[in-house]
Write a protein that holds these residues in place. Structure first.
Motif, PDB file in Angstrom:
ATOM      1  N   PRO A 176      -7.432  77.699  61.077  1.00  0.00           N
ATOM      2  CA  PRO A 176      -6.243  76.846  60.962  1.00  0.00           C
ATOM      3  C   PRO A 176      -6.602  75.393  61.259  1.00  0.00           C
ATOM      4  CG  PRO A 176      -5.767  78.809  62.264  1.00  0.00           C
ATOM      5  CD  PRO A 176      -7.250  78.780  62.052  1.00  0.00           C
ATOM      6  N   PRO A 177      -6.119  74.441  60.463  1.00  0.00           N
ATOM      7  CA  PRO A 177      -6.488  73.041  60.679  1.00  0.00           C
ATOM      8  C   PRO A 177      -5.848  72.475  61.937  1.00  0.00           C
ATOM      9  CG  PRO A 177      -4.807  73.207  58.985  1.00  0.00           C
ATOM     10  CD  PRO A 177      -5.218  74.612  59.306  1.00  0.00           C
ATOM     11  N   THR A 178      -6.567  71.585  62.606  1.00  0.00           N
ATOM     12  CA  THR A 178      -6.024  70.862  63.746  1.00  0.00           C
ATOM     13  C   THR A 178      -5.314  69.606  63.253  1.00  0.00           C
ATOM     14  OG1 THR A 178      -8.026  69.531  64.029  1.00  0.00           O
ATOM     15  CG2 THR A 178      -7.946  71.671  65.174  1.00  0.00           C
ATOM     16  N   GLY A 179      -4.562  68.988  64.153  1.00  0.00           N
ATOM     17  CA  GLY A 179      -3.910  67.738  63.785  1.00  0.00           C
ATOM     18  C   GLY A 179      -4.911  66.662  63.413  1.00  0.00           C
ATOM     19  N   ASP A 180      -6.019  66.568  64.183  1.00  0.00           N
ATOM     20  CA  ASP A 180      -7.046  65.567  63.882  1.00  0.00           C
ATOM     21  C   ASP A 180      -7.628  65.787  62.490  1.00  0.00           C
ATOM     22  OD1 ASP A 180      -6.732  64.321  66.300  1.00  0.00           O
ATOM     23  OD2 ASP A 180      -8.524  65.175  67.228  1.00  0.00           O
ATOM     24  N   HIS A 181      -7.908  67.039  62.166  1.00  0.00           N
ATOM     25  CA  HIS A 181      -8.449  67.377  60.854  1.00  0.00           C
ATOM     26  C   HIS A 181      -7.507  66.907  59.751  1.00  0.00           C
ATOM     27  CE1 HIS A 181      -9.036  70.056  57.361  1.00  0.00           C
ATOM     28  NE2 HIS A 181     -10.308  70.094  57.714  1.00  0.00           N
ATOM     29  N   GLU A 182      -6.226  67.184  59.904  1.00  0.00           N
ATOM     30  CA  GLU A 182      -5.267  66.829  58.865  1.00  0.00           C
ATOM     31  C   GLU A 182      -5.081  65.319  58.753  1.00  0.00           C
ATOM     32  OE1 GLU A 182      -3.562  69.497  56.701  1.00  0.00           O
ATOM     33  OE2 GLU A 182      -5.631  69.697  57.404  1.00  0.00           O
ATOM     34  N   GLU A 183      -5.193  64.598  59.885  1.00  0.00           N
ATOM     35  CA  GLU A 183      -5.104  63.137  59.818  1.00  0.00           C
ATOM     36  C   GLU A 183      -6.286  62.546  59.046  1.00  0.00           C
ATOM     37  OE1 GLU A 183      -3.230  60.847  63.160  1.00  0.00           O
ATOM     38  OE2 GLU A 183      -3.825  62.643  64.258  1.00  0.00           O
ATOM     39  N   VAL A 184      -7.480  63.089  59.260  1.00  0.00           N
ATOM     40  CA  VAL A 184      -8.653  62.622  58.523  1.00  0.00           C
ATOM     41  C   VAL A 184      -8.496  62.921  57.035  1.00  0.00           C
ATOM     42  CG1 VAL A 184     -11.130  62.954  58.174  1.00  0.00           C
ATOM     43  CG2 VAL A 184     -10.227  62.735  60.495  1.00  0.00           C
ATOM     44  N   VAL A 185      -8.064  64.141  56.717  1.00  0.00           N
ATOM     45  CA  VAL A 185      -7.848  64.507  55.312  1.00  0.00           C
ATOM     46  C   VAL A 185      -6.808  63.590  54.671  1.00  0.00           C
ATOM     47  CG1 VAL A 185      -6.927  66.311  53.789  1.00  0.00           C
ATOM     48  CG2 VAL A 185      -8.565  66.911  55.580  1.00  0.00           C
ATOM     49  N   GLY A 186      -5.697  63.351  55.369  1.00  0.00           N
ATOM     50  CA  GLY A 186      -4.657  62.491  54.831  1.00  0.00           C
ATOM     51  C   GLY A 186      -5.129  61.061  54.617  1.00  0.00           C
ATOM     52  N   PHE A 187      -5.908  60.528  55.569  1.00  0.00           N
ATOM     53  CA  PHE A 187      -6.442  59.179  55.446  1.00  0.00           C
ATOM     54  C   PHE A 187      -7.351  59.065  54.225  1.00  0.00           C
ATOM     55  CE2 PHE A 187      -9.843  56.099  56.307  1.00  0.00           C
ATOM     56  CZ  PHE A 187      -9.113  54.959  56.602  1.00  0.00           C
ATOM     57  N   LEU A 188      -8.254  60.023  54.079  1.00  0.00           N
ATOM     58  CA  LEU A 188      -9.184  59.995  52.952  1.00  0.00           C
ATOM     59  C   LEU A 188      -8.456  60.134  51.618  1.00  0.00           C
ATOM     60  CD1 LEU A 188     -12.122  62.120  54.372  1.00  0.00           C
ATOM     61  CD2 LEU A 188     -12.257  59.741  53.617  1.00  0.00           C
ATOM     62  N   ALA A 189      -7.515  61.062  51.541  1.00  0.00           N
ATOM     63  CA  ALA A 189      -6.778  61.261  50.295  1.00  0.00           C
ATOM     64  C   ALA A 189      -6.036  59.982  49.898  1.00  0.00           C
ATOM     65  CB  ALA A 189      -5.803  62.422  50.436  1.00  0.00           C
ATOM     66  N   THR A 190      -5.454  59.297  50.893  1.00  0.00           N
ATOM     67  CA  THR A 190      -4.737  58.057  50.612  1.00  0.00           C
ATOM     68  C   THR A 190      -5.675  56.966  50.108  1.00  0.00           C
ATOM     69  OG1 THR A 190      -3.038  58.548  52.267  1.00  0.00           O
ATOM     70  CG2 THR A 190      -3.302  56.246  51.613  1.00  0.00           C
ATOM     71  N   LYS A 191      -6.788  56.760  50.817  1.00  0.00           N
ATOM     72  CA  LYS A 191      -7.728  55.700  50.438  1.00  0.00           C
ATOM     73  C   LYS A 191      -8.346  55.957  49.065  1.00  0.00           C
ATOM     74  CE  LYS A 191      -7.434  53.020  54.037  1.00  0.00           C
ATOM     75  NZ  LYS A 191      -6.880  51.643  53.912  1.00  0.00           N
ATOM     76  N   ILE A 222     -14.293  51.181  52.803  1.00  0.00           N
ATOM     77  CA  ILE A 222     -13.928  51.769  54.089  1.00  0.00           C
ATOM     78  C   ILE A 222     -15.215  52.057  54.848  1.00  0.00           C
ATOM     79  CG2 ILE A 222     -11.717  52.793  53.416  1.00  0.00           C
ATOM     80  CD1 ILE A 222     -13.124  55.461  53.086  1.00  0.00           C
ATOM     81  N   THR A 223     -15.114  52.024  56.176  1.00  0.00           N
ATOM     82  CA  THR A 223     -16.271  52.319  57.022  1.00  0.00           C
ATOM     83  C   THR A 223     -16.155  53.722  57.600  1.00  0.00           C
ATOM     84  OG1 THR A 223     -15.266  51.510  59.080  1.00  0.00           O
ATOM     85  CG2 THR A 223     -16.387  49.880  57.665  1.00  0.00           C
ATOM     86  N   ALA A 224     -17.272  54.220  58.084  1.00  0.00           N
ATOM     87  CA  ALA A 224     -17.262  55.524  58.739  1.00  0.00           C
ATOM     88  C   ALA A 224     -16.297  55.517  59.930  1.00  0.00           C
ATOM     89  CB  ALA A 224     -18.674  55.890  59.188  1.00  0.00           C
ATOM     90  N   GLN A 225     -16.311  54.440  60.712  1.00  0.00           N
ATOM     91  CA  GLN A 225     -15.477  54.392  61.901  1.00  0.00           C
ATOM     92  C   GLN A 225     -13.989  54.421  61.567  1.00  0.00           C
ATOM     93  OE1 GLN A 225     -16.998  54.541  64.998  1.00  0.00           O
ATOM     94  NE2 GLN A 225     -14.914  55.164  65.553  1.00  0.00           N
ATOM     95  N   GLN A 226     -13.589  53.801  60.468  1.00  0.00           N
ATOM     96  CA  GLN A 226     -12.200  53.869  60.060  1.00  0.00           C
ATOM     97  C   GLN A 226     -11.769  55.309  59.803  1.00  0.00           C
ATOM     98  OE1 GLN A 226     -12.665  50.869  56.844  1.00  0.00           O
ATOM     99  NE2 GLN A 226     -10.790  49.962  57.631  1.00  0.00           N
ATOM    100  N   ALA A 246      -9.117  57.766  62.293  1.00  0.00           N
ATOM    101  CA  ALA A 246      -7.911  58.467  61.821  1.00  0.00           C
ATOM    102  C   ALA A 246      -7.623  59.697  62.667  1.00  0.00           C
ATOM    103  CB  ALA A 246      -8.086  58.870  60.354  1.00  0.00           C
ATOM    104  N   ALA A 247      -8.664  60.214  63.338  1.00  0.00           N
ATOM    105  CA  ALA A 247      -8.480  61.413  64.167  1.00  0.00           C
ATOM    106  C   ALA A 247      -8.186  61.085  65.617  1.00  0.00           C
ATOM    107  CB  ALA A 247      -9.748  62.274  64.102  1.00  0.00           C
ATOM    108  N   SER A 248      -8.083  59.823  65.970  1.00  0.00           N
ATOM    109  CA  SER A 248      -7.925  59.476  67.388  1.00  0.00           C
ATOM    110  C   SER A 248      -7.024  58.259  67.580  1.00  0.00           C
ATOM    111  CB  SER A 248      -9.293  59.196  68.008  1.00  0.00           C
ATOM    112  OG  SER A 248      -9.966  58.177  67.309  1.00  0.00           O
ATOM    113  N   ASN A 249      -5.892  58.251  66.874  1.00  0.00           N
ATOM    114  CA  ASN A 249      -4.978  57.116  66.983  1.00  0.00           C
ATOM    115  C   ASN A 249      -4.103  57.175  68.230  1.00  0.00           C
ATOM    116  OD1 ASN A 249      -5.837  55.812  64.645  1.00  0.00           O
ATOM    117  ND2 ASN A 249      -4.463  56.992  63.337  1.00  0.00           N
TER     118      ASN A 249
END
Length: 226
Positions: free
Chosen positions: A38-53, A214-218, A222-225
């Motif tokens: 099952p995905p974690t919240g951090d995982h889904e935030e990273v996926v959402g950020f990448l999909a948007t960019k 985009i940079t790696a850190q960006q 996304a997983a630690s806002n």
């Protein structure tokens, strides 16, 4: 932690078995149904950020791409089916995909400019599967991303594959020692993947979207806002 496996299934059997409204995500790995952690919240935030960019970039360039919600990639050997975290599809080539219309499945590398897998924790538990007697195991996660999927995507000829390891879960052979968050971008060159790795303030270099800024850190942030 896995169940004992007694039977393998074909791709057609997997598609026929797949629950209509699944409570879990499943893939087929070498004839074995695999329950994805099952995905974690951090995982889904990273996926959402990448999909948007990625969406903003291919839209800016007016490229005929889109990111589907759920699509299977069927490798050449036909005993597996993967559902990537982020998948760019080349719309004009879908006419050459015989399984696209009815099964949302692609098997031609020309349909896939870019595929992204985001590494996350594997939950160790015995899976409970809706209404089936088929054997199921739990995904080993980072090993699947760095070993199996890497080999299958390369064999298919998918031109670009990202492994986003924001929590530095991968083996030291892949992300170095000491382990640190790493994005590995694999580019197909003469039939073989060559890897470039990005950390911290490194700007991601994408062969498919060469002007992506985009940079790696960006991505990691996304997983630690909060």
């Amino acid at each position: 932690m896995t169940q004992a496996l007694t039977k393998q299934v074909t791709f057609d059997e997997f598609i026929a078995w797949y629950p209509e409204n699944p409570q879990r995500r499943y893939e087929l790995h070498d004839g074995v149904i695999v329950e994805m952690a099952p995905p974690t919240g951090d995982h889904e935030e990273v996926v959402g950020f990448l999909a948007t960019k990625l969406t903003l970039e291919y839209s800016r360039l007016n490229l005929p791409y889109f990111i589907p919600k759920t699509t299977f990639i069927k490798p050449i050997e036909g005993k597996s089916a993967y559902s990537p975290d982020v998948l760019l599809l080349n719309r004009p080539n879908l006419i050459n995909e015989p399984l696209w219309k009815k099964e949302s499945t692609i098997s031609d590398a020309a349909s896939v400019p870019l595929v992204v897998e985001v590494v996350s924790q594997c939950v160790a538990r015995v899976p409970r599967v809706e209404a089936t007697d088929e054997p199921v195991r739990v995904s080993s996660n980072w090993r699947d991303d760095y070993h199996k999927k890497l080999a299958d995507y390369e064999e298919m000829g998918i031109p670009e594959y990202w492994i986003v390891d924001y929590a530095a879960l991968g083996g030291r052979a892949f992300i170095g020692s000491p382990k640190q968050p790493t994005i590995s971008v694999y580019q197909l060159v003469e039939g073989e993947y060559q890897v470039a790795q990005f950390r911290g303030s490194n700007r991601i270099t994408s062969p498919t979207l060469s002007e992506l800024n985009i940079t790696a850190q960006q991505i990691f942030d996304a997983a630690s806002n909060f």
